[in-house]
Design a protein around this motif. Sequence first.
Motif, PDB file in Angstrom:
ATOM      1  N   ARG A   1       2.320   1.827  -3.462  1.00  0.00           N
ATOM      2  CA  ARG A   1       1.353   2.413  -4.392  1.00  0.00           C
ATOM      3  C   ARG A   1       1.148   3.894  -4.110  1.00  0.00           C
ATOM      4  O   ARG A   1       1.087   4.719  -5.041  1.00  0.00           O
ATOM      5  N   GLU A   2       1.029   4.257  -2.851  1.00  0.00           N
ATOM      6  CA  GLU A   2       0.863   5.665  -2.508  1.00  0.00           C
ATOM      7  C   GLU A   2       2.076   6.486  -2.929  1.00  0.00           C
ATOM      8  O   GLU A   2       1.947   7.617  -3.423  1.00  0.00           O
ATOM      9  N   MET A   3       3.273   5.924  -2.747  1.00  0.00           N
ATOM     10  CA  MET A   3       4.483   6.642  -3.130  1.00  0.00           C
ATOM     11  C   MET A   3       4.535   6.852  -4.645  1.00  0.00           C
ATOM     12  O   MET A   3       4.904   7.946  -5.128  1.00  0.00           O
TER      13      MET A   3
ATOM     14  N   GLU B   1       1.949   7.035  -6.669  1.00  0.00           N
ATOM     15  CA  GLU B   1       0.929   8.028  -7.010  1.00  0.00           C
ATOM     16  C   GLU B   1       1.398   9.436  -6.674  1.00  0.00           C
ATOM     17  O   GLU B   1       1.209  10.379  -7.460  1.00  0.00           O
ATOM     18  N   LEU B   2       2.030   9.591  -5.524  1.00  0.00           N
ATOM     19  CA  LEU B   2       2.536  10.917  -5.146  1.00  0.00           C
ATOM     20  C   LEU B   2       3.659  11.365  -6.072  1.00  0.00           C
ATOM     21  O   LEU B   2       3.753  12.562  -6.411  1.00  0.00           O
TER      22      LEU B   2
ATOM     23  N   ARG C   1       0.834  -1.205   0.000  1.00  0.00           N
ATOM     24  CA  ARG C   1       0.000   0.000   0.000  1.00  0.00           C
ATOM     25  C   ARG C   1       0.876   1.266   0.000  1.00  0.00           C
ATOM     26  O   ARG C   1       0.600   2.228  -0.735  1.00  0.00           O
ATOM     27  N   LEU C   2       1.938   1.256   0.795  1.00  0.00           N
ATOM     28  CA  LEU C   2       2.825   2.417   0.846  1.00  0.00           C
ATOM     29  C   LEU C   2       3.552   2.620  -0.489  1.00  0.00           C
ATOM     30  O   LEU C   2       3.779   3.761  -0.911  1.00  0.00           O
TER      31      LEU C   2
END
Length: 249
Positions: free
Chosen positions: A180-182, A184-185, A177-178
């Motif tokens: 994927r968030e990274m 996206e950011l 999850r982290l």
Amino acid sequence: MKVRQDAWTDENDLLLAETVLRHVREGSTQLNAFEEVGDKLNRTSAACGFRWNAVVRHRYEKALQLAKKQRKQRQRVLGKDQGGKKKLLYSPPVTVTAASEEMETLPLPAEMPLETTVEVPEMNLEFAAETYVKPAVTQTYRQPATTGLTLDSVIHYLQNFHHANLQNEALKSENERLKREMAELRKQNEEMAAKIAGLEQNSETIQEDYETLMKIMNRARKLVLFEEEERPATKFKMDRNGNLEKVAE
């Protein structure tokens, strides 16, 4: 005589907890566990019991409840006759003084006379002195015999293995999850950087157009002023009726 007065360390507390939990799990008593820890740490069993009840027990309350459940399961497997009886896992070492007192209290057989004559063969004293080996008298600690794998140890291992697997899966999902968030950011950051670069370029173009427009307006203003200065002034004259008429040049 045990007169140890130094403070308890983390290793001492861990040894006390492991020993008490093992005794409870295998059907022994906590007092027997205190005796074993006391002999290992050169402390009294009362001191070990006070340390367990005052400090260590509340840290291992869940483990203690689990050990009691495992003891009940073990009693069900062994049956009422064998599982219901508590067995002591540890036997305190016997010193020479205690053994000699027990031997002194033993009664003599009735047929043995109090005074007996024993024939001792002749022995070479020098040879006896050279070949004499002093026997070991005391034994400070006797390691309890291990019986290999038990049902309780297997259950405990499987429970720990399952708990470790659950934690591992949770950490993996959190890591994904982290990631994927990274990603996206990072993508949003690149888009914002591109927008900022476009706005800066547009701002430079607008500034150049504004400066060009201002130059054109200044030139037009100068031309108007110059034409007005060169244009001759218009002349008027008054007729008989008092009206103004433009005089032709």
